[in-house]
Design a protein around this motif. Structure first.
Motif, PDB file in Angstrom:
ATOM      1  N   SER A 177     -27.951  15.671   4.858  1.00  0.00           N
ATOM      2  CA  SER A 177     -29.056  15.621   5.812  1.00  0.00           C
ATOM      3  C   SER A 177     -29.077  16.856   6.705  1.00  0.00           C
ATOM      4  O   SER A 177     -30.068  17.116   7.376  1.00  0.00           O
ATOM      5  N   GLN A 178     -27.976  17.600   6.720  1.00  0.00           N
ATOM      6  CA  GLN A 178     -27.892  18.809   7.533  1.00  0.00           C
ATOM      7  C   GLN A 178     -28.185  20.044   6.688  1.00  0.00           C
ATOM      8  O   GLN A 178     -27.990  20.044   5.480  1.00  0.00           O
ATOM      9  N   GLU A 179     -28.644  21.089   7.344  1.00  0.00           N
ATOM     10  CA  GLU A 179     -28.885  22.358   6.666  1.00  0.00           C
ATOM     11  C   GLU A 179     -28.533  23.512   7.593  1.00  0.00           C
ATOM     12  O   GLU A 179     -29.273  23.806   8.522  1.00  0.00           O
ATOM     13  N   SER A 215     -24.964  22.044   5.681  1.00  0.00           N
ATOM     14  CA  SER A 215     -24.158  20.856   5.908  1.00  0.00           C
ATOM     15  C   SER A 215     -22.831  21.248   6.556  1.00  0.00           C
ATOM     16  O   SER A 215     -22.120  22.111   6.048  1.00  0.00           O
ATOM     17  N   ASN A 216     -22.506  20.602   7.671  1.00  0.00           N
ATOM     18  CA  ASN A 216     -21.286  20.926   8.403  1.00  0.00           C
ATOM     19  C   ASN A 216     -20.327  19.751   8.541  1.00  0.00           C
ATOM     20  O   ASN A 216     -19.352  19.821   9.283  1.00  0.00           O
ATOM     21  N   GLU A 246     -15.732  17.251  10.462  1.00  0.00           N
ATOM     22  CA  GLU A 246     -16.659  18.310  10.829  1.00  0.00           C
ATOM     23  C   GLU A 246     -16.010  19.662  10.557  1.00  0.00           C
ATOM     24  O   GLU A 246     -14.845  19.894  10.911  1.00  0.00           O
ATOM     25  N   SER A 280     -26.773  10.424  14.971  1.00  0.00           N
ATOM     26  CA  SER A 280     -27.316  11.712  14.552  1.00  0.00           C
ATOM     27  C   SER A 280     -26.479  12.868  15.078  1.00  0.00           C
ATOM     28  O   SER A 280     -26.313  13.896  14.418  1.00  0.00           O
ATOM     29  N   GLU A 281     -25.951  12.725  16.299  1.00  0.00           N
ATOM     30  CA  GLU A 281     -25.141  13.772  16.906  1.00  0.00           C
ATOM     31  C   GLU A 281     -23.692  13.321  16.962  1.00  0.00           C
ATOM     32  O   GLU A 281     -23.370  12.265  17.492  1.00  0.00           O
ATOM     33  N   PRO A 305     -33.660  13.825  14.060  1.00  0.00           N
ATOM     34  CA  PRO A 305     -32.936  14.039  12.808  1.00  0.00           C
ATOM     35  C   PRO A 305     -32.966  12.799  11.928  1.00  0.00           C
ATOM     36  O   PRO A 305     -33.055  11.663  12.415  1.00  0.00           O
ATOM     37  N   ASP A 339     -22.515  15.659   3.724  1.00  0.00           N
ATOM     38  CA  ASP A 339     -23.700  15.110   4.380  1.00  0.00           C
ATOM     39  C   ASP A 339     -24.870  16.044   4.095  1.00  0.00           C
ATOM     40  O   ASP A 339     -24.964  17.131   4.661  1.00  0.00           O
TER      41      ASP A 339
END
Length: 359
Positions: free
Chosen positions: A206-208, A210-211, A227, A287-288, A266, A204
């Protein structure tokens, strides 16, 4: 339109990439280490076009062959710009990961059917090193964690998978055999959930940093979103399960900007999944995502994600053809490229436009 026919081997895997092949040496480094049989083909294909003299990323299709050779085919130039081979790489290539960083060399990772992971330098046209897997089971899929070659903290994280998934990490000071020694020694996490051979891993972005990432496996009708564990834990968990009507054929992850640019919300994200029945479904992801709670007495229940919409491709003719592939189109929000086979042999490409989803 461009095409390329490989005469001496079969194409076992491929990946699109943006790679800077400029500043090549006058004598390719792999010519001395390759066999004479491959040498004839290499003399024809490793000389890049004369116009590639300054630093610029070129869109190429990196082809992994059944004889362990890598080809860099440029649709723009309609020919192979680079061929990489080595005397130790003779088994079929099962997976390719290419890095694209302006601050580092264009590096390619390959996983072979002989149970070895290899590291190549595309610009210098040479083989760097290899690492044999302990259990000798070849890895069918790999994915490099977003964030450049080594990430912001100088670390490289690589997902590798066969029936299980492992997240490996290394912090080498330079690219040589020590990179593989460090990589082999450090495992950050493992992920267990699929019963069959894993075919695709995708982070993913979109995360920074990414997790989380998604996975799909052969003869499996579930797509899983995982995750990465934090703290002392090394066991990754499934945070979303996506059931399809039949086995998964293709999965694609898309990131759409928030509806309000000034908003701190996000970025929205969706998963496209194509099943073997030809059904295309789009799933917006919250998003979460929080891993479900668990205890010693009760097993955690994995949340199921339901489709927001399904996509169908209509045709004026009676035979619409079988849908064999589908994917979001990069930088084109709400557009999906669909590939059908008509008459058993003719590929037909369609672009399906859908409205943005609001969560």
């Amino acid at each position: 339109m461009a095409g390329h026919v490989v005469d001496s081997a079969r194409i076992t895997t491929l990946v699109w990439s943006q790679i800077d092949l400029s500043e090549q040496s006058s004598a390719p480094a792999d010519e001395d280490s390759s066999t004479k049989k491959k040498g004839k083909r290499k003399r024809h294909s490793t000389n890049a076009p004369m116009e590639i003299t300054s630093k610029s990323n070129i869109e190429v299709v990196v082809l992994g062959l059944s004889d362990g050779t890598l080809l860099f085919f440029s649709p723009t130039h309609s020919r192979v710009l680079r061929t990489l081979s080595h005397s130790t790489s003779t088994a079929a290539i099962l997976s390719i990961v290419s890095t694209d960083s302006r601050d580092s060399e264009p590096i390619v990772w390959t996983s072979g059917a002989d149970g070895a992971i290899r590291l190549w330098n595309a610009r210098q046209n040479n083989f760097i090193s290899s690492w044999k897997i302990d259990d000798r089971i070849p890895y069918s899929s790999m994915a490099l964690r977003p964030g450049g070659m080594w990430g912001k903290d100088g670390r490289l994280d690589l997902l590798i998978a066969n029936h299980g998934i492992h997240l490996l990490s290394t912090t080498p000071g330079h690219l040589d055999s020590s990179a593989f020694d460090a990589l082999k020694a450090k495992s950050l996490a493992s992920f267990t959930g699929h019963a069959s051979l894993i075919k695709c891993l995708q982070w993913d972005a979109s995360q920074e940093p990414s997790n989380r990432f998604l996975s799909m496996a052969d003869s499996d009708r579930f797509v899983y979103v995982w995750e990465v564990p934090t703290g002392a834990s090394t066991e990754g968990r499934i945070v979303l399960s996506i059931p399809l009507d039949s086995d998964v054929r293709r999965v694609s992850l898309s990131i759409s900007p928030s509806t309000t640019q000034a908003s701190s919300t996000p970025e929205k994200q969706s998963i496209l999944a194509l099943s073997t029945s030809g059904k295309i479904s789009v799933y917006p992801i919250p998003s979460e995502l929080t891993p479900p709670a668990t205890s010693e007495k009760t097993k955690h229940k994995v949340p199921t994600l339901l489709p927001r919409s399904t996509v169908s491709v209509s045709s004026k003719k009676s035979s619409s053809g079988q849908v064999i592939d589908a994917s979001f189109i990069p930088d084109h929000i709400g557009e999906i490229k669909v590939v059908r086979i008509v008459g058993g042999v003719r590929p037909v490409f369609n672009v399906v436009v859908s409205s943005p989803h609001n969560n």
